[in-house]
Structures are given as structure tokens and as C-alpha cells.
Design a protein around this motif. Sequence first.
Motif, PDB file in Angstrom:
ATOM      1  N   ALA A  16       0.824  -1.204   0.000  1.00 54.35           N
ATOM      2  CA  ALA A  16       0.000   0.000   0.000  1.00 54.35           C
ATOM      3  C   ALA A  16       0.867   1.267   0.000  1.00 54.35           C
ATOM      4  N   LEU A  17       2.151   1.132   0.338  1.00 58.23           N
ATOM      5  CA  LEU A  17       3.101   2.239   0.162  1.00 58.23           C
ATOM      6  C   LEU A  17       3.979   1.852  -1.031  1.00 58.23           C
ATOM      7  N   GLU A  18       4.159   2.776  -1.942  1.00 55.86           N
ATOM      8  CA  GLU A  18       4.892   2.405  -3.157  1.00 55.86           C
ATOM      9  C   GLU A  18       6.351   2.119  -2.873  1.00 55.86           C
ATOM     10  N   MET A  19       6.801   0.992  -3.364  1.00 53.60           N
ATOM     11  CA  MET A  19       8.186   0.575  -3.166  1.00 53.60           C
ATOM     12  C   MET A  19       8.571  -0.316  -4.348  1.00 53.60           C
ATOM     13  N   PRO A  20       8.650   0.294  -5.535  1.00 57.53           N
ATOM     14  CA  PRO A  20       8.678  -0.484  -6.769  1.00 57.53           C
ATOM     15  C   PRO A  20       9.840  -1.463  -6.899  1.00 57.53           C
ATOM     16  N   ALA A  21      10.919  -1.253  -6.184  1.00 60.93           N
ATOM     17  CA  ALA A  21      12.044  -2.187  -6.314  1.00 60.93           C
ATOM     18  C   ALA A  21      11.749  -3.536  -5.669  1.00 60.93           C
ATOM     19  N   VAL A  22      10.842  -3.557  -4.709  1.00 61.11           N
ATOM     20  CA  VAL A  22      10.610  -4.818  -3.991  1.00 61.11           C
ATOM     21  C   VAL A  22       9.172  -5.339  -4.062  1.00 61.11           C
TER      22      VAL A  22
END
Length: 246
Positions: free
Chosen positions: A104-110
Motif C-alpha cells: 500500500a506504500l509504493e516501493m517499486p524495487a521490492v
Amino acid sequence: MPETRFKRIMLKVGGESLIGDREYGIDPQAALTVAQQIKAVHESGVDVAVVIGGGNIFRGVAGSKNGIDRATADYMGMLATVMNALALQDALEKVGVETRVQSALEMPAVAERFIRRKAIRHMEKGRVVILAAGTGVPYVTTDTGASLHALELHCDVLMKATKVDGIYDKDPMKHQDAKRFKTLSFKDAISLPGVEVMDTAALAMSSDNHMPVMVFELFEKDNLIKAVNGEDIGTYVSNDVETTFA
Ligand code: UDP
């Protein structure tokens, strides 16, 4: 207890389920035990979405008691759930279950970001979806995230895995005469003093939208599959049941 088995479940796993014998953090062996339970139920054909907590690493309330701004501390707690989601993903893949993590929090690498229709599609394709960062907003806990996601992903039940084997009329760790409920109405779950199920926001959301909640112990072998098959374990909370003791 419902007699039909559930087709799609929302499993809320508290961060403490990953702690094992440690005082803090993640024990990979404990993560594998959780993964095995999920694998068994997933292999039986049930769609599984998992909301993972962060209490083994950081809780916002505790952080704010130590002087950190509450909202900031809650965001830190949400970040803790992302670490747990990755640990659970690792464990599930080690036991051969395909997964996707959505946050729900963006963290595109993971992780992918949480997209409701995509999460449903993953489950339709046979993947277990692990949902990190709860609701993505502070002042609530992952219980509320689990309730919200259970509703929007059209799950049949919210299954809350805990360290005790159901809901008691008082804390069973402190009171020897504590009695376990077999079924519990949402009304009683919210109003009875001494009864702790999950936070009130999560209970109210589940009750208002008729999402039953099942509380059971995850570490007892085969408990998840038994619970999914409607066997009489844990406590079943719903608007449609009278409160009864086990
Ligand atoms: N949290 C939050 N919003 C959410 C979900 C979690 O702010 O939607 C924060 C909150 O600080 C919480 C922490 O993340 O204490 C870890 O989640 P939780 O306490 O629910 O973990 P659990 O007790 O299930 O391990």
C-alpha cells in the motif's frame, strides 16, 4: 461454524508469528512454518491473500510512546510489514508456492503497488498475494488493513492467526478460569469488557459489511486447513451467530 469450506480467504498473520524463539525480528524457520501452513491450504484449491503485520519489528504506538510523532511512527510500522512480507515471500517460494507482494506504500524495487483488480487476478492465476503496509495510512493497524482488503478482494472470511487458540472472555495468559468462545457475535466482540479480538476499527468495518472473522492458532499443525474446512477450532465471529462457549 460454517459447514461449507471457504473458497477465498484473507489470512492476517501477526508479525509475532515470524519471531520464533527470538525477542525481535524474523526467524526464517518460523517463516517456513507459516509458509507450510499456507501451502497446504493453497494446494487444496483455496485462493489465499495474506496481510502481514509488523509487530515483531516496530509498532507505531510503541514508537510514539518513545517520543516519535505518531504518524511517523506508524509509517515506520508499515515499513516493518514490508520487511516481513519479503521474508514470507521468500519462505513461500522456498516451499514451492508462487507469490506476489503488493504494498500500500509504493516501493517499486521490492513490491508491486496494491491494485485491487491485479491482486484478484494473481489469486485467479494461483498465486498467493501478500499485502504489505496495511492500509497505507497511519493511526490504524494491519487488522484494519486485513478487514479492508478482505472486503475489496471478495474474501469469504478474515482468518486471524494468533498465538492463542481463539477468543477468550478474559486474558487466558493471566486468568486460569478464562473460557474460549466457540462463536461470538460482533456486538459482543465489540462491547464485552475483557474480550480482545482486534482493533475496534477493524471489527466495526467487518461487522458493518458482514465479513466473518475467524480467530485461531497458526502454529498448531494443520490448523489453517482445518479452520478452512470448517472444523471446530478457534472462534468464529459473525453477525449471524449467537455467542457460545466452546
Ligand atoms: N500500520 C499503520 N497503518 C496500517 C497498518 C499498519 O500505521 O494500515 C502501522 C502501525 O504503526 C502498526 C504497525 O504498522 O503498529 C505494524 O502493524 P501491526 O501493529 O498491525 O502488526 P502486528 O501486530 O499484526 O504484528
